[in-house]
Write a protein that holds these residues in place. Structure first.
Motif, short mmCIF file in Angstrom:
data_model
loop_
_atom_site.label_atom_id
_atom_site.label_comp_id
_atom_site.label_asym_id
_atom_site.label_seq_id
_atom_site.Cartn_x
_atom_site.Cartn_y
_atom_site.Cartn_z
N GLY A 148 85.25 -15.40 15.99
CA GLY A 148 86.62 -16.37 16.40
C GLY A 148 87.78 -15.35 15.99
O GLY A 148 88.77 -15.62 15.12
N ILE A 149 87.66 -13.93 15.59
CA ILE A 149 88.44 -12.44 14.73
C ILE A 149 88.66 -12.42 16.19
O ILE A 149 88.80 -11.33 16.75
CB ILE A 149 87.86 -12.01 14.50
CG1 ILE A 149 87.03 -12.71 13.14
CG2 ILE A 149 88.12 -10.94 13.46
CD1 ILE A 149 86.66 -11.94 12.03
N ASP A 150 90.72 -12.39 16.36
CA ASP A 150 91.59 -11.69 16.88
C ASP A 150 91.79 -10.46 16.78
O ASP A 150 92.54 -10.38 16.05
CB ASP A 150 92.45 -12.82 17.43
CG ASP A 150 93.63 -12.84 18.76
OD1 ASP A 150 92.87 -11.43 19.45
OD2 ASP A 150 94.09 -13.39 19.24
N LEU A 151 91.19 -9.52 17.55
CA LEU A 151 91.55 -8.12 16.63
C LEU A 151 93.48 -7.97 17.37
O LEU A 151 94.12 -6.48 16.61
CB LEU A 151 90.77 -7.23 17.59
CG LEU A 151 89.66 -7.38 17.38
CD1 LEU A 151 87.87 -6.86 17.97
CD2 LEU A 151 88.90 -7.49 15.55
N ARG A 152 93.87 -8.66 18.25
CA ARG A 152 95.00 -7.87 18.68
C ARG A 152 96.33 -7.65 17.50
O ARG A 152 96.70 -8.50 16.69
CB ARG A 152 95.58 -8.95 20.09
CG ARG A 152 95.08 -9.30 21.36
CD ARG A 152 95.41 -10.11 22.35
NE ARG A 152 95.21 -11.57 20.93
CZ ARG A 152 95.48 -12.70 22.23
NH1 ARG A 152 95.56 -12.53 23.25
NH2 ARG A 152 95.52 -14.28 21.61
N ASN A 153 96.88 -6.66 18.27
CA ASN A 153 97.98 -6.38 16.74
C ASN A 153 99.17 -7.34 17.77
O ASN A 153 100.05 -7.08 18.67
CB ASN A 153 98.82 -5.05 16.94
CG ASN A 153 100.52 -4.81 16.70
OD1 ASN A 153 100.78 -5.33 15.87
ND2 ASN A 153 100.68 -4.06 17.07
N LYS A 154 100.14 -8.09 17.00
CA LYS A 154 101.27 -9.01 17.69
C LYS A 154 101.77 -8.63 16.81
O LYS A 154 103.57 -9.69 17.18
CB LYS A 154 100.58 -10.50 16.92
CG LYS A 154 98.85 -10.85 18.26
CD LYS A 154 98.44 -12.13 18.04
CE LYS A 154 97.37 -13.27 18.70
NZ LYS A 154 97.40 -13.83 17.96
N ASN A 155 102.12 -7.64 15.93
CA ASN A 155 103.54 -7.90 15.00
C ASN A 155 104.31 -6.77 15.81
O ASN A 155 104.41 -5.35 16.52
CB ASN A 155 103.13 -6.99 13.83
CG ASN A 155 104.43 -6.99 12.54
OD1 ASN A 155 104.86 -6.40 13.38
ND2 ASN A 155 103.82 -7.03 11.86
N GLU A 156 105.95 -6.84 16.24
CA GLU A 156 106.24 -5.92 16.61
C GLU A 156 106.97 -4.86 16.10
O GLU A 156 107.99 -4.34 16.66
CB GLU A 156 107.62 -7.24 17.75
CG GLU A 156 107.12 -8.36 18.89
CD GLU A 156 108.21 -8.55 19.15
OE1 GLU A 156 109.12 -9.01 18.86
OE2 GLU A 156 107.88 -10.04 19.95
N LYS A 157 106.71 -5.20 14.61
CA LYS A 157 107.70 -4.40 14.30
C LYS A 157 106.37 -2.43 14.33
O LYS A 157 106.92 -1.73 13.48
CB LYS A 157 107.31 -4.54 12.82
CG LYS A 157 108.36 -5.56 12.23
CD LYS A 157 108.09 -5.60 10.95
CE LYS A 157 109.18 -7.12 10.45
NZ LYS A 157 108.89 -7.29 8.94
N PHE A 158 105.48 -2.92 15.12
CA PHE A 158 104.53 -1.95 15.42
C PHE A 158 104.33 -1.31 16.81
O PHE A 158 104.83 -2.30 17.66
CB PHE A 158 102.72 -2.44 14.77
CG PHE A 158 102.42 -2.80 13.05
CD1 PHE A 158 103.37 -1.44 12.59
CD2 PHE A 158 101.96 -3.54 13.18
CE1 PHE A 158 102.78 -1.83 10.80
CE2 PHE A 158 101.53 -3.81 11.43
CZ PHE A 158 102.60 -3.57 10.53
N SER A 159 105.07 -0.41 16.72
CA SER A 159 104.57 0.32 17.92
C SER A 159 103.54 0.43 19.19
O SER A 159 102.28 -0.25 18.23
CB SER A 159 104.84 2.45 18.39
OG SER A 159 103.94 3.28 17.04
N PRO A 160 102.64 0.61 20.17
CA PRO A 160 102.11 0.03 20.49
C PRO A 160 100.50 0.64 20.13
O PRO A 160 100.67 1.88 19.72
CB PRO A 160 102.04 0.32 21.51
CG PRO A 160 103.59 0.18 21.91
CD PRO A 160 104.23 0.89 20.89
N MET A 161 99.60 0.63 19.53
CA MET A 161 98.48 0.68 19.58
C MET A 161 97.29 0.61 20.48
O MET A 161 97.47 -0.23 20.97
CB MET A 161 98.64 0.10 18.49
CG MET A 161 99.26 0.62 17.13
SD MET A 161 98.37 -0.32 15.15
CE MET A 161 100.08 -0.08 14.76
N ILE A 162 95.94 0.69 20.10
CA ILE A 162 94.73 0.55 21.16
C ILE A 162 94.83 -0.92 20.97
O ILE A 162 93.80 -1.64 21.78
CB ILE A 162 93.46 1.86 20.58
CG1 ILE A 162 93.05 0.95 19.10
CG2 ILE A 162 94.05 2.80 20.46
CD1 ILE A 162 92.14 1.43 19.16
#
Length: 164
Positions: A148-162
C-alpha cells in the motif's frame, strides 16, 4: 554496443497478489492512478469517456498524465483479453505487452516494450529512458499491491527524480 537490442526489451517482476487485482491495475483507469499515473482518461470509439472503474477493452483510446510532467501521452489499447494480457501503444507506435501469470501465490508480470524506432531520440528517450521508467513503475506496482505504499514523487517543488 553492436549486439544491443535497441528495438525491444522485456522485464519481469513477481507480485504477491491475486491475478484479478493485477489485471485491474493495468486495465482500470482508477487503478492505474493508484500506482502509475496522475490522471487517466479512456475514451470509447465515439469519443465519450470510458468508465474509470471498468476494465478497458480493445480499441479504447487513452490520454495519460504523469505527476510533474505537463505533456500527456495519447495512445490506444490494441488488445485486452479480460484475464491476463493487455497490449497498448506507447510513445507513438511502440507497443507494450503485459502478460500476467500465477506462480506459487505470486503474479509474474512480464512487460515487453517493443517496436522501438532506431533514431537517436528513440534510442535515448524510449529505449533507455522508458526502461528506467518501467523499472520504477513496476516496483511501485509491487509496493502498492503488496503493502500500500506509493513511492512516487508527487511534490512539484522537487525536480524530476527516479520516482516520477
Amino acid at each position: 554496443m553492436e549486439n544491443f537490442d535497441w528495438t525491444s526489451y522485456t522485464m519481469r517482476i513477481a507480485i504477491k497478489s491475486a491475478l484479478s487485482n493485477i489485471y485491474d491495475a493495468w486495465t482500470k483507469g482508477s487503478e492505474l492512478e493508484r500506482w502509475f499515473l496522475k490522471k487517466v482518461d479512456f475514451y470509447k470509439p465515439d469519443n465519450s469517456l470510458y468508465e474509470p472503474d471498468k476494465n478497458v477493452v480493445e480499441n479504447i483510446q487513452y490520454t495519460w498524465y504523469w505527476y510533474l510532467y505537463n505533456e500527456p501521452m495519447k495512445g490506444k489499447i490494441t488488445n485486452a483479453n479480460d484475464k491476463n494480457y493487455i497490449q497498448f501503444t506507447f510513445e507513438g507506435d511502440c507497443l507494450v505487452d503485459v502478460n500476467l501469470e500465477e506462480v506459487d501465490g505470486y503474479v509474474i508480470v512480464t512487460l515487453k516494450h517493443h517496436n522501438i524506432l532506431l533514431d537517436d531520440n528513440s534510442k535515448q528517450y524510449v529505449r533507455l529512458g522508458c526502461s528506467n521508467g518501467w523499472t520504477f513503475y513496476l516496483a511501485n506496482l509491487k509496493s502498492i499491491y503488496e503493502g500500500g505504499i506509493d513511492l512516487r514523487n508527487k511534490n512539484e517543488k522537487f525536480s524530476p527524480m527516479i520516482n516520477n
